[in-house]
Enzyme design. Structure first.
Site, PDB file in Angstrom:
ATOM      1  N   ASN A 235     -11.473 -37.467  27.120  1.00 44.35           N
ATOM      2  CA  ASN A 235     -10.841 -38.735  27.449  1.00 44.35           C
ATOM      3  C   ASN A 235     -10.104 -38.584  28.771  1.00 44.35           C
ATOM      4  O   ASN A 235      -8.885 -38.497  28.814  1.00 44.35           O
ATOM      5  CB  ASN A 235      -9.878 -39.156  26.329  1.00 44.35           C
ATOM      6  CG  ASN A 235      -9.278 -40.510  26.590  1.00 44.35           C
ATOM      7  OD1 ASN A 235      -9.849 -41.335  27.276  1.00 44.35           O
ATOM      8  ND2 ASN A 235      -8.103 -40.742  26.030  1.00 44.35           N
TER       9      ASN A 235
ATOM     10  N   SER B 272     -16.256 -46.324  30.538  1.00 45.80           N
ATOM     11  CA  SER B 272     -15.618 -47.618  30.731  1.00 45.80           C
ATOM     12  C   SER B 272     -16.706 -48.666  30.845  1.00 45.80           C
ATOM     13  O   SER B 272     -17.842 -48.360  31.236  1.00 45.80           O
ATOM     14  CB  SER B 272     -14.801 -47.589  32.027  1.00 45.80           C
ATOM     15  OG  SER B 272     -14.387 -48.887  32.396  1.00 45.80           O
TER      16      SER B 272
ATOM     17  N   GLN C  59     -13.025 -51.642  42.431  1.00 46.60           N
ATOM     18  CA  GLN C  59     -12.800 -50.249  42.043  1.00 46.60           C
ATOM     19  C   GLN C  59     -14.127 -49.487  42.125  1.00 46.60           C
ATOM     20  O   GLN C  59     -14.616 -48.963  41.125  1.00 46.60           O
ATOM     21  CB  GLN C  59     -12.247 -50.182  40.612  1.00 46.60           C
ATOM     22  CG  GLN C  59     -10.902 -50.846  40.441  1.00 46.60           C
ATOM     23  CD  GLN C  59     -10.518 -50.926  38.980  1.00 46.60           C
ATOM     24  OE1 GLN C  59     -11.159 -51.610  38.195  1.00 46.60           O
ATOM     25  NE2 GLN C  59      -9.476 -50.213  38.616  1.00 46.60           N
TER      26      GLN C  59
ATOM     27  N   TYR D 152     -14.004 -45.638  40.971  1.00 43.51           N
ATOM     28  CA  TYR D 152     -13.776 -45.594  39.527  1.00 43.51           C
ATOM     29  C   TYR D 152     -15.070 -45.969  38.800  1.00 43.51           C
ATOM     30  O   TYR D 152     -15.504 -45.276  37.875  1.00 43.51           O
ATOM     31  CB  TYR D 152     -12.644 -46.549  39.136  1.00 43.51           C
ATOM     32  CG  TYR D 152     -12.380 -46.601  37.658  1.00 43.51           C
ATOM     33  CD1 TYR D 152     -11.582 -45.641  37.048  1.00 43.51           C
ATOM     34  CD2 TYR D 152     -12.928 -47.607  36.866  1.00 43.51           C
ATOM     35  CE1 TYR D 152     -11.347 -45.669  35.684  1.00 43.51           C
ATOM     36  CE2 TYR D 152     -12.699 -47.644  35.507  1.00 43.51           C
ATOM     37  CZ  TYR D 152     -11.900 -46.685  34.918  1.00 43.51           C
ATOM     38  OH  TYR D 152     -11.682 -46.723  33.566  1.00 43.51           O
TER      39      TYR D 152
ATOM     40  N   ALA E  76     -18.185 -45.867  39.899  1.00 39.92           N
ATOM     41  CA  ALA E  76     -19.214 -44.834  40.104  1.00 39.92           C
ATOM     42  C   ALA E  76     -18.972 -43.635  39.202  1.00 39.92           C
ATOM     43  O   ALA E  76     -19.910 -43.095  38.598  1.00 39.92           O
ATOM     44  CB  ALA E  76     -19.231 -44.398  41.569  1.00 39.92           C
ATOM     45  N   SER E  77     -17.709 -43.215  39.079  1.00 39.01           N
ATOM     46  CA  SER E  77     -17.413 -42.055  38.234  1.00 39.01           C
ATOM     47  C   SER E  77     -17.736 -42.349  36.775  1.00 39.01           C
ATOM     48  O   SER E  77     -18.257 -41.488  36.063  1.00 39.01           O
ATOM     49  CB  SER E  77     -15.948 -41.627  38.397  1.00 39.01           C
ATOM     50  OG  SER E  77     -15.048 -42.585  37.871  1.00 39.01           O
ATOM     51  N   LYS E  78     -17.471 -43.553  36.329  1.00 36.82           N
ATOM     52  CA  LYS E  78     -17.744 -43.910  34.940  1.00 36.82           C
ATOM     53  C   LYS E  78     -19.242 -44.136  34.707  1.00 36.82           C
ATOM     54  O   LYS E  78     -19.743 -43.870  33.608  1.00 36.82           O
ATOM     55  CB  LYS E  78     -16.906 -45.124  34.524  1.00 36.82           C
ATOM     56  CG  LYS E  78     -15.399 -44.830  34.512  1.00 36.82           C
ATOM     57  CD  LYS E  78     -15.051 -43.665  33.586  1.00 36.82           C
ATOM     58  CE  LYS E  78     -13.557 -43.456  33.436  1.00 36.82           C
ATOM     59  NZ  LYS E  78     -13.213 -42.474  32.407  1.00 36.82           N
TER      60      LYS E  78
ATOM     61  N   VAL F 154      -8.025 -51.598  28.486  1.00 39.96           N
ATOM     62  CA  VAL F 154      -7.288 -51.092  27.329  1.00 39.96           C
ATOM     63  C   VAL F 154      -5.810 -50.988  27.700  1.00 39.96           C
ATOM     64  O   VAL F 154      -5.465 -50.598  28.814  1.00 39.96           O
ATOM     65  CB  VAL F 154      -7.819 -49.702  26.885  1.00 39.96           C
ATOM     66  CG1 VAL F 154      -7.077 -49.221  25.640  1.00 39.96           C
ATOM     67  CG2 VAL F 154      -9.313 -49.755  26.622  1.00 39.96           C
TER      68      VAL F 154
ATOM     69  N   THR G 226      -3.199 -49.253  28.232  1.00 40.26           N
ATOM     70  CA  THR G 226      -2.739 -47.891  28.520  1.00 40.26           C
ATOM     71  C   THR G 226      -2.093 -47.894  29.902  1.00 40.26           C
ATOM     72  O   THR G 226      -2.258 -48.853  30.669  1.00 40.26           O
ATOM     73  CB  THR G 226      -3.907 -46.875  28.522  1.00 40.26           C
ATOM     74  OG1 THR G 226      -4.761 -47.148  29.625  1.00 40.26           O
ATOM     75  CG2 THR G 226      -4.689 -46.926  27.207  1.00 40.26           C
TER      76      THR G 226
END
Length: 177
Positions: free
Chosen positions: A4, A51, A61, A64, A66-68, A99, A101
């Site tokens: 996570n 995500s 983003q 972000y 691309a990484s996900k 979410v 967080t």
């Protein structure tokens, strides 16, 4: 095992890739090293958190997103390998929408968003439109992936409008263990 990892830092995009993707890959390999029946392990389940931004373009983003996307591609690929190699380990990914967080707070910070900071209000409008998930729903989805022994290479989506559901990739679905 649950990987996570998640940060949102478009300004320090290398950090975003290292935390969101590289650490998930590293964690998965370490998990496989210890869990794989090929190495004397007991088998098990690895869940990588991605995500919804990993399944769709996220204009404000891009790193972000691309990484996900990478987490999803890696998870589906390594799940297929685990099945082919009879590792006894199932590997799945969870792709929640927004979410509740501390990660959501990063869009308010120019030091995180860099040139995309100017779009923070658009991101906040998206959150209002699509809603923000309670973390307990993500936990419920993870438990169902752990309990479903047929699930390997699954991409679970969690949204406020549809709840827990799965991405369908068609005929090239990952092989089940």
């Amino acid at each position: 095992m649950v990987n996570n990892a998640g940060v949102n830092n478009e300004k320090d995009w290398e950090k975003t890739i290292n935390v969101n993707l590289t650490s998930v890959i590293r964690g998965t390999y370490i998990g496989l090293e210890h869990m794989s029946k090929k190495n004397g392990g007991q088998g098990g389940v690895i869940i990588n958190i991605s995500s919804l931004a990993g399944l769709t373009p996220a204009a404000y983003q891009p790193v972000y997103s691309a990484s996900k996307h990478g987490v999803i591609g890696f998870t589906r690929s390594i799940a297929a390998l685990a099945s082919i190699g009879n590792y006894g380990v199932r590997i799945n990914t969870v792709c929640p929408a927004f979410v509740d967080t501390p990660l959501l707070e990063t869009i308010e910070k120019e030091e995180n968003m860099g040139e995309f900071y100017q779009y923070k209000d658009k991101l906040k409008d998206m959150m209002k439109c699509y809603g923000v998930l309670d973390p307990s729903l993500i936990a419920k989805g993870m438990v169902s992936l752990i309990e479903d022994e047929s699930s390997n290479g699954a991409v679970m989506k969690i949204t406020t409008s549809r709840g827990i559901h799965f991405e369908d990739f068609g005929a090239h679905q990952t092989t089940k263990i």
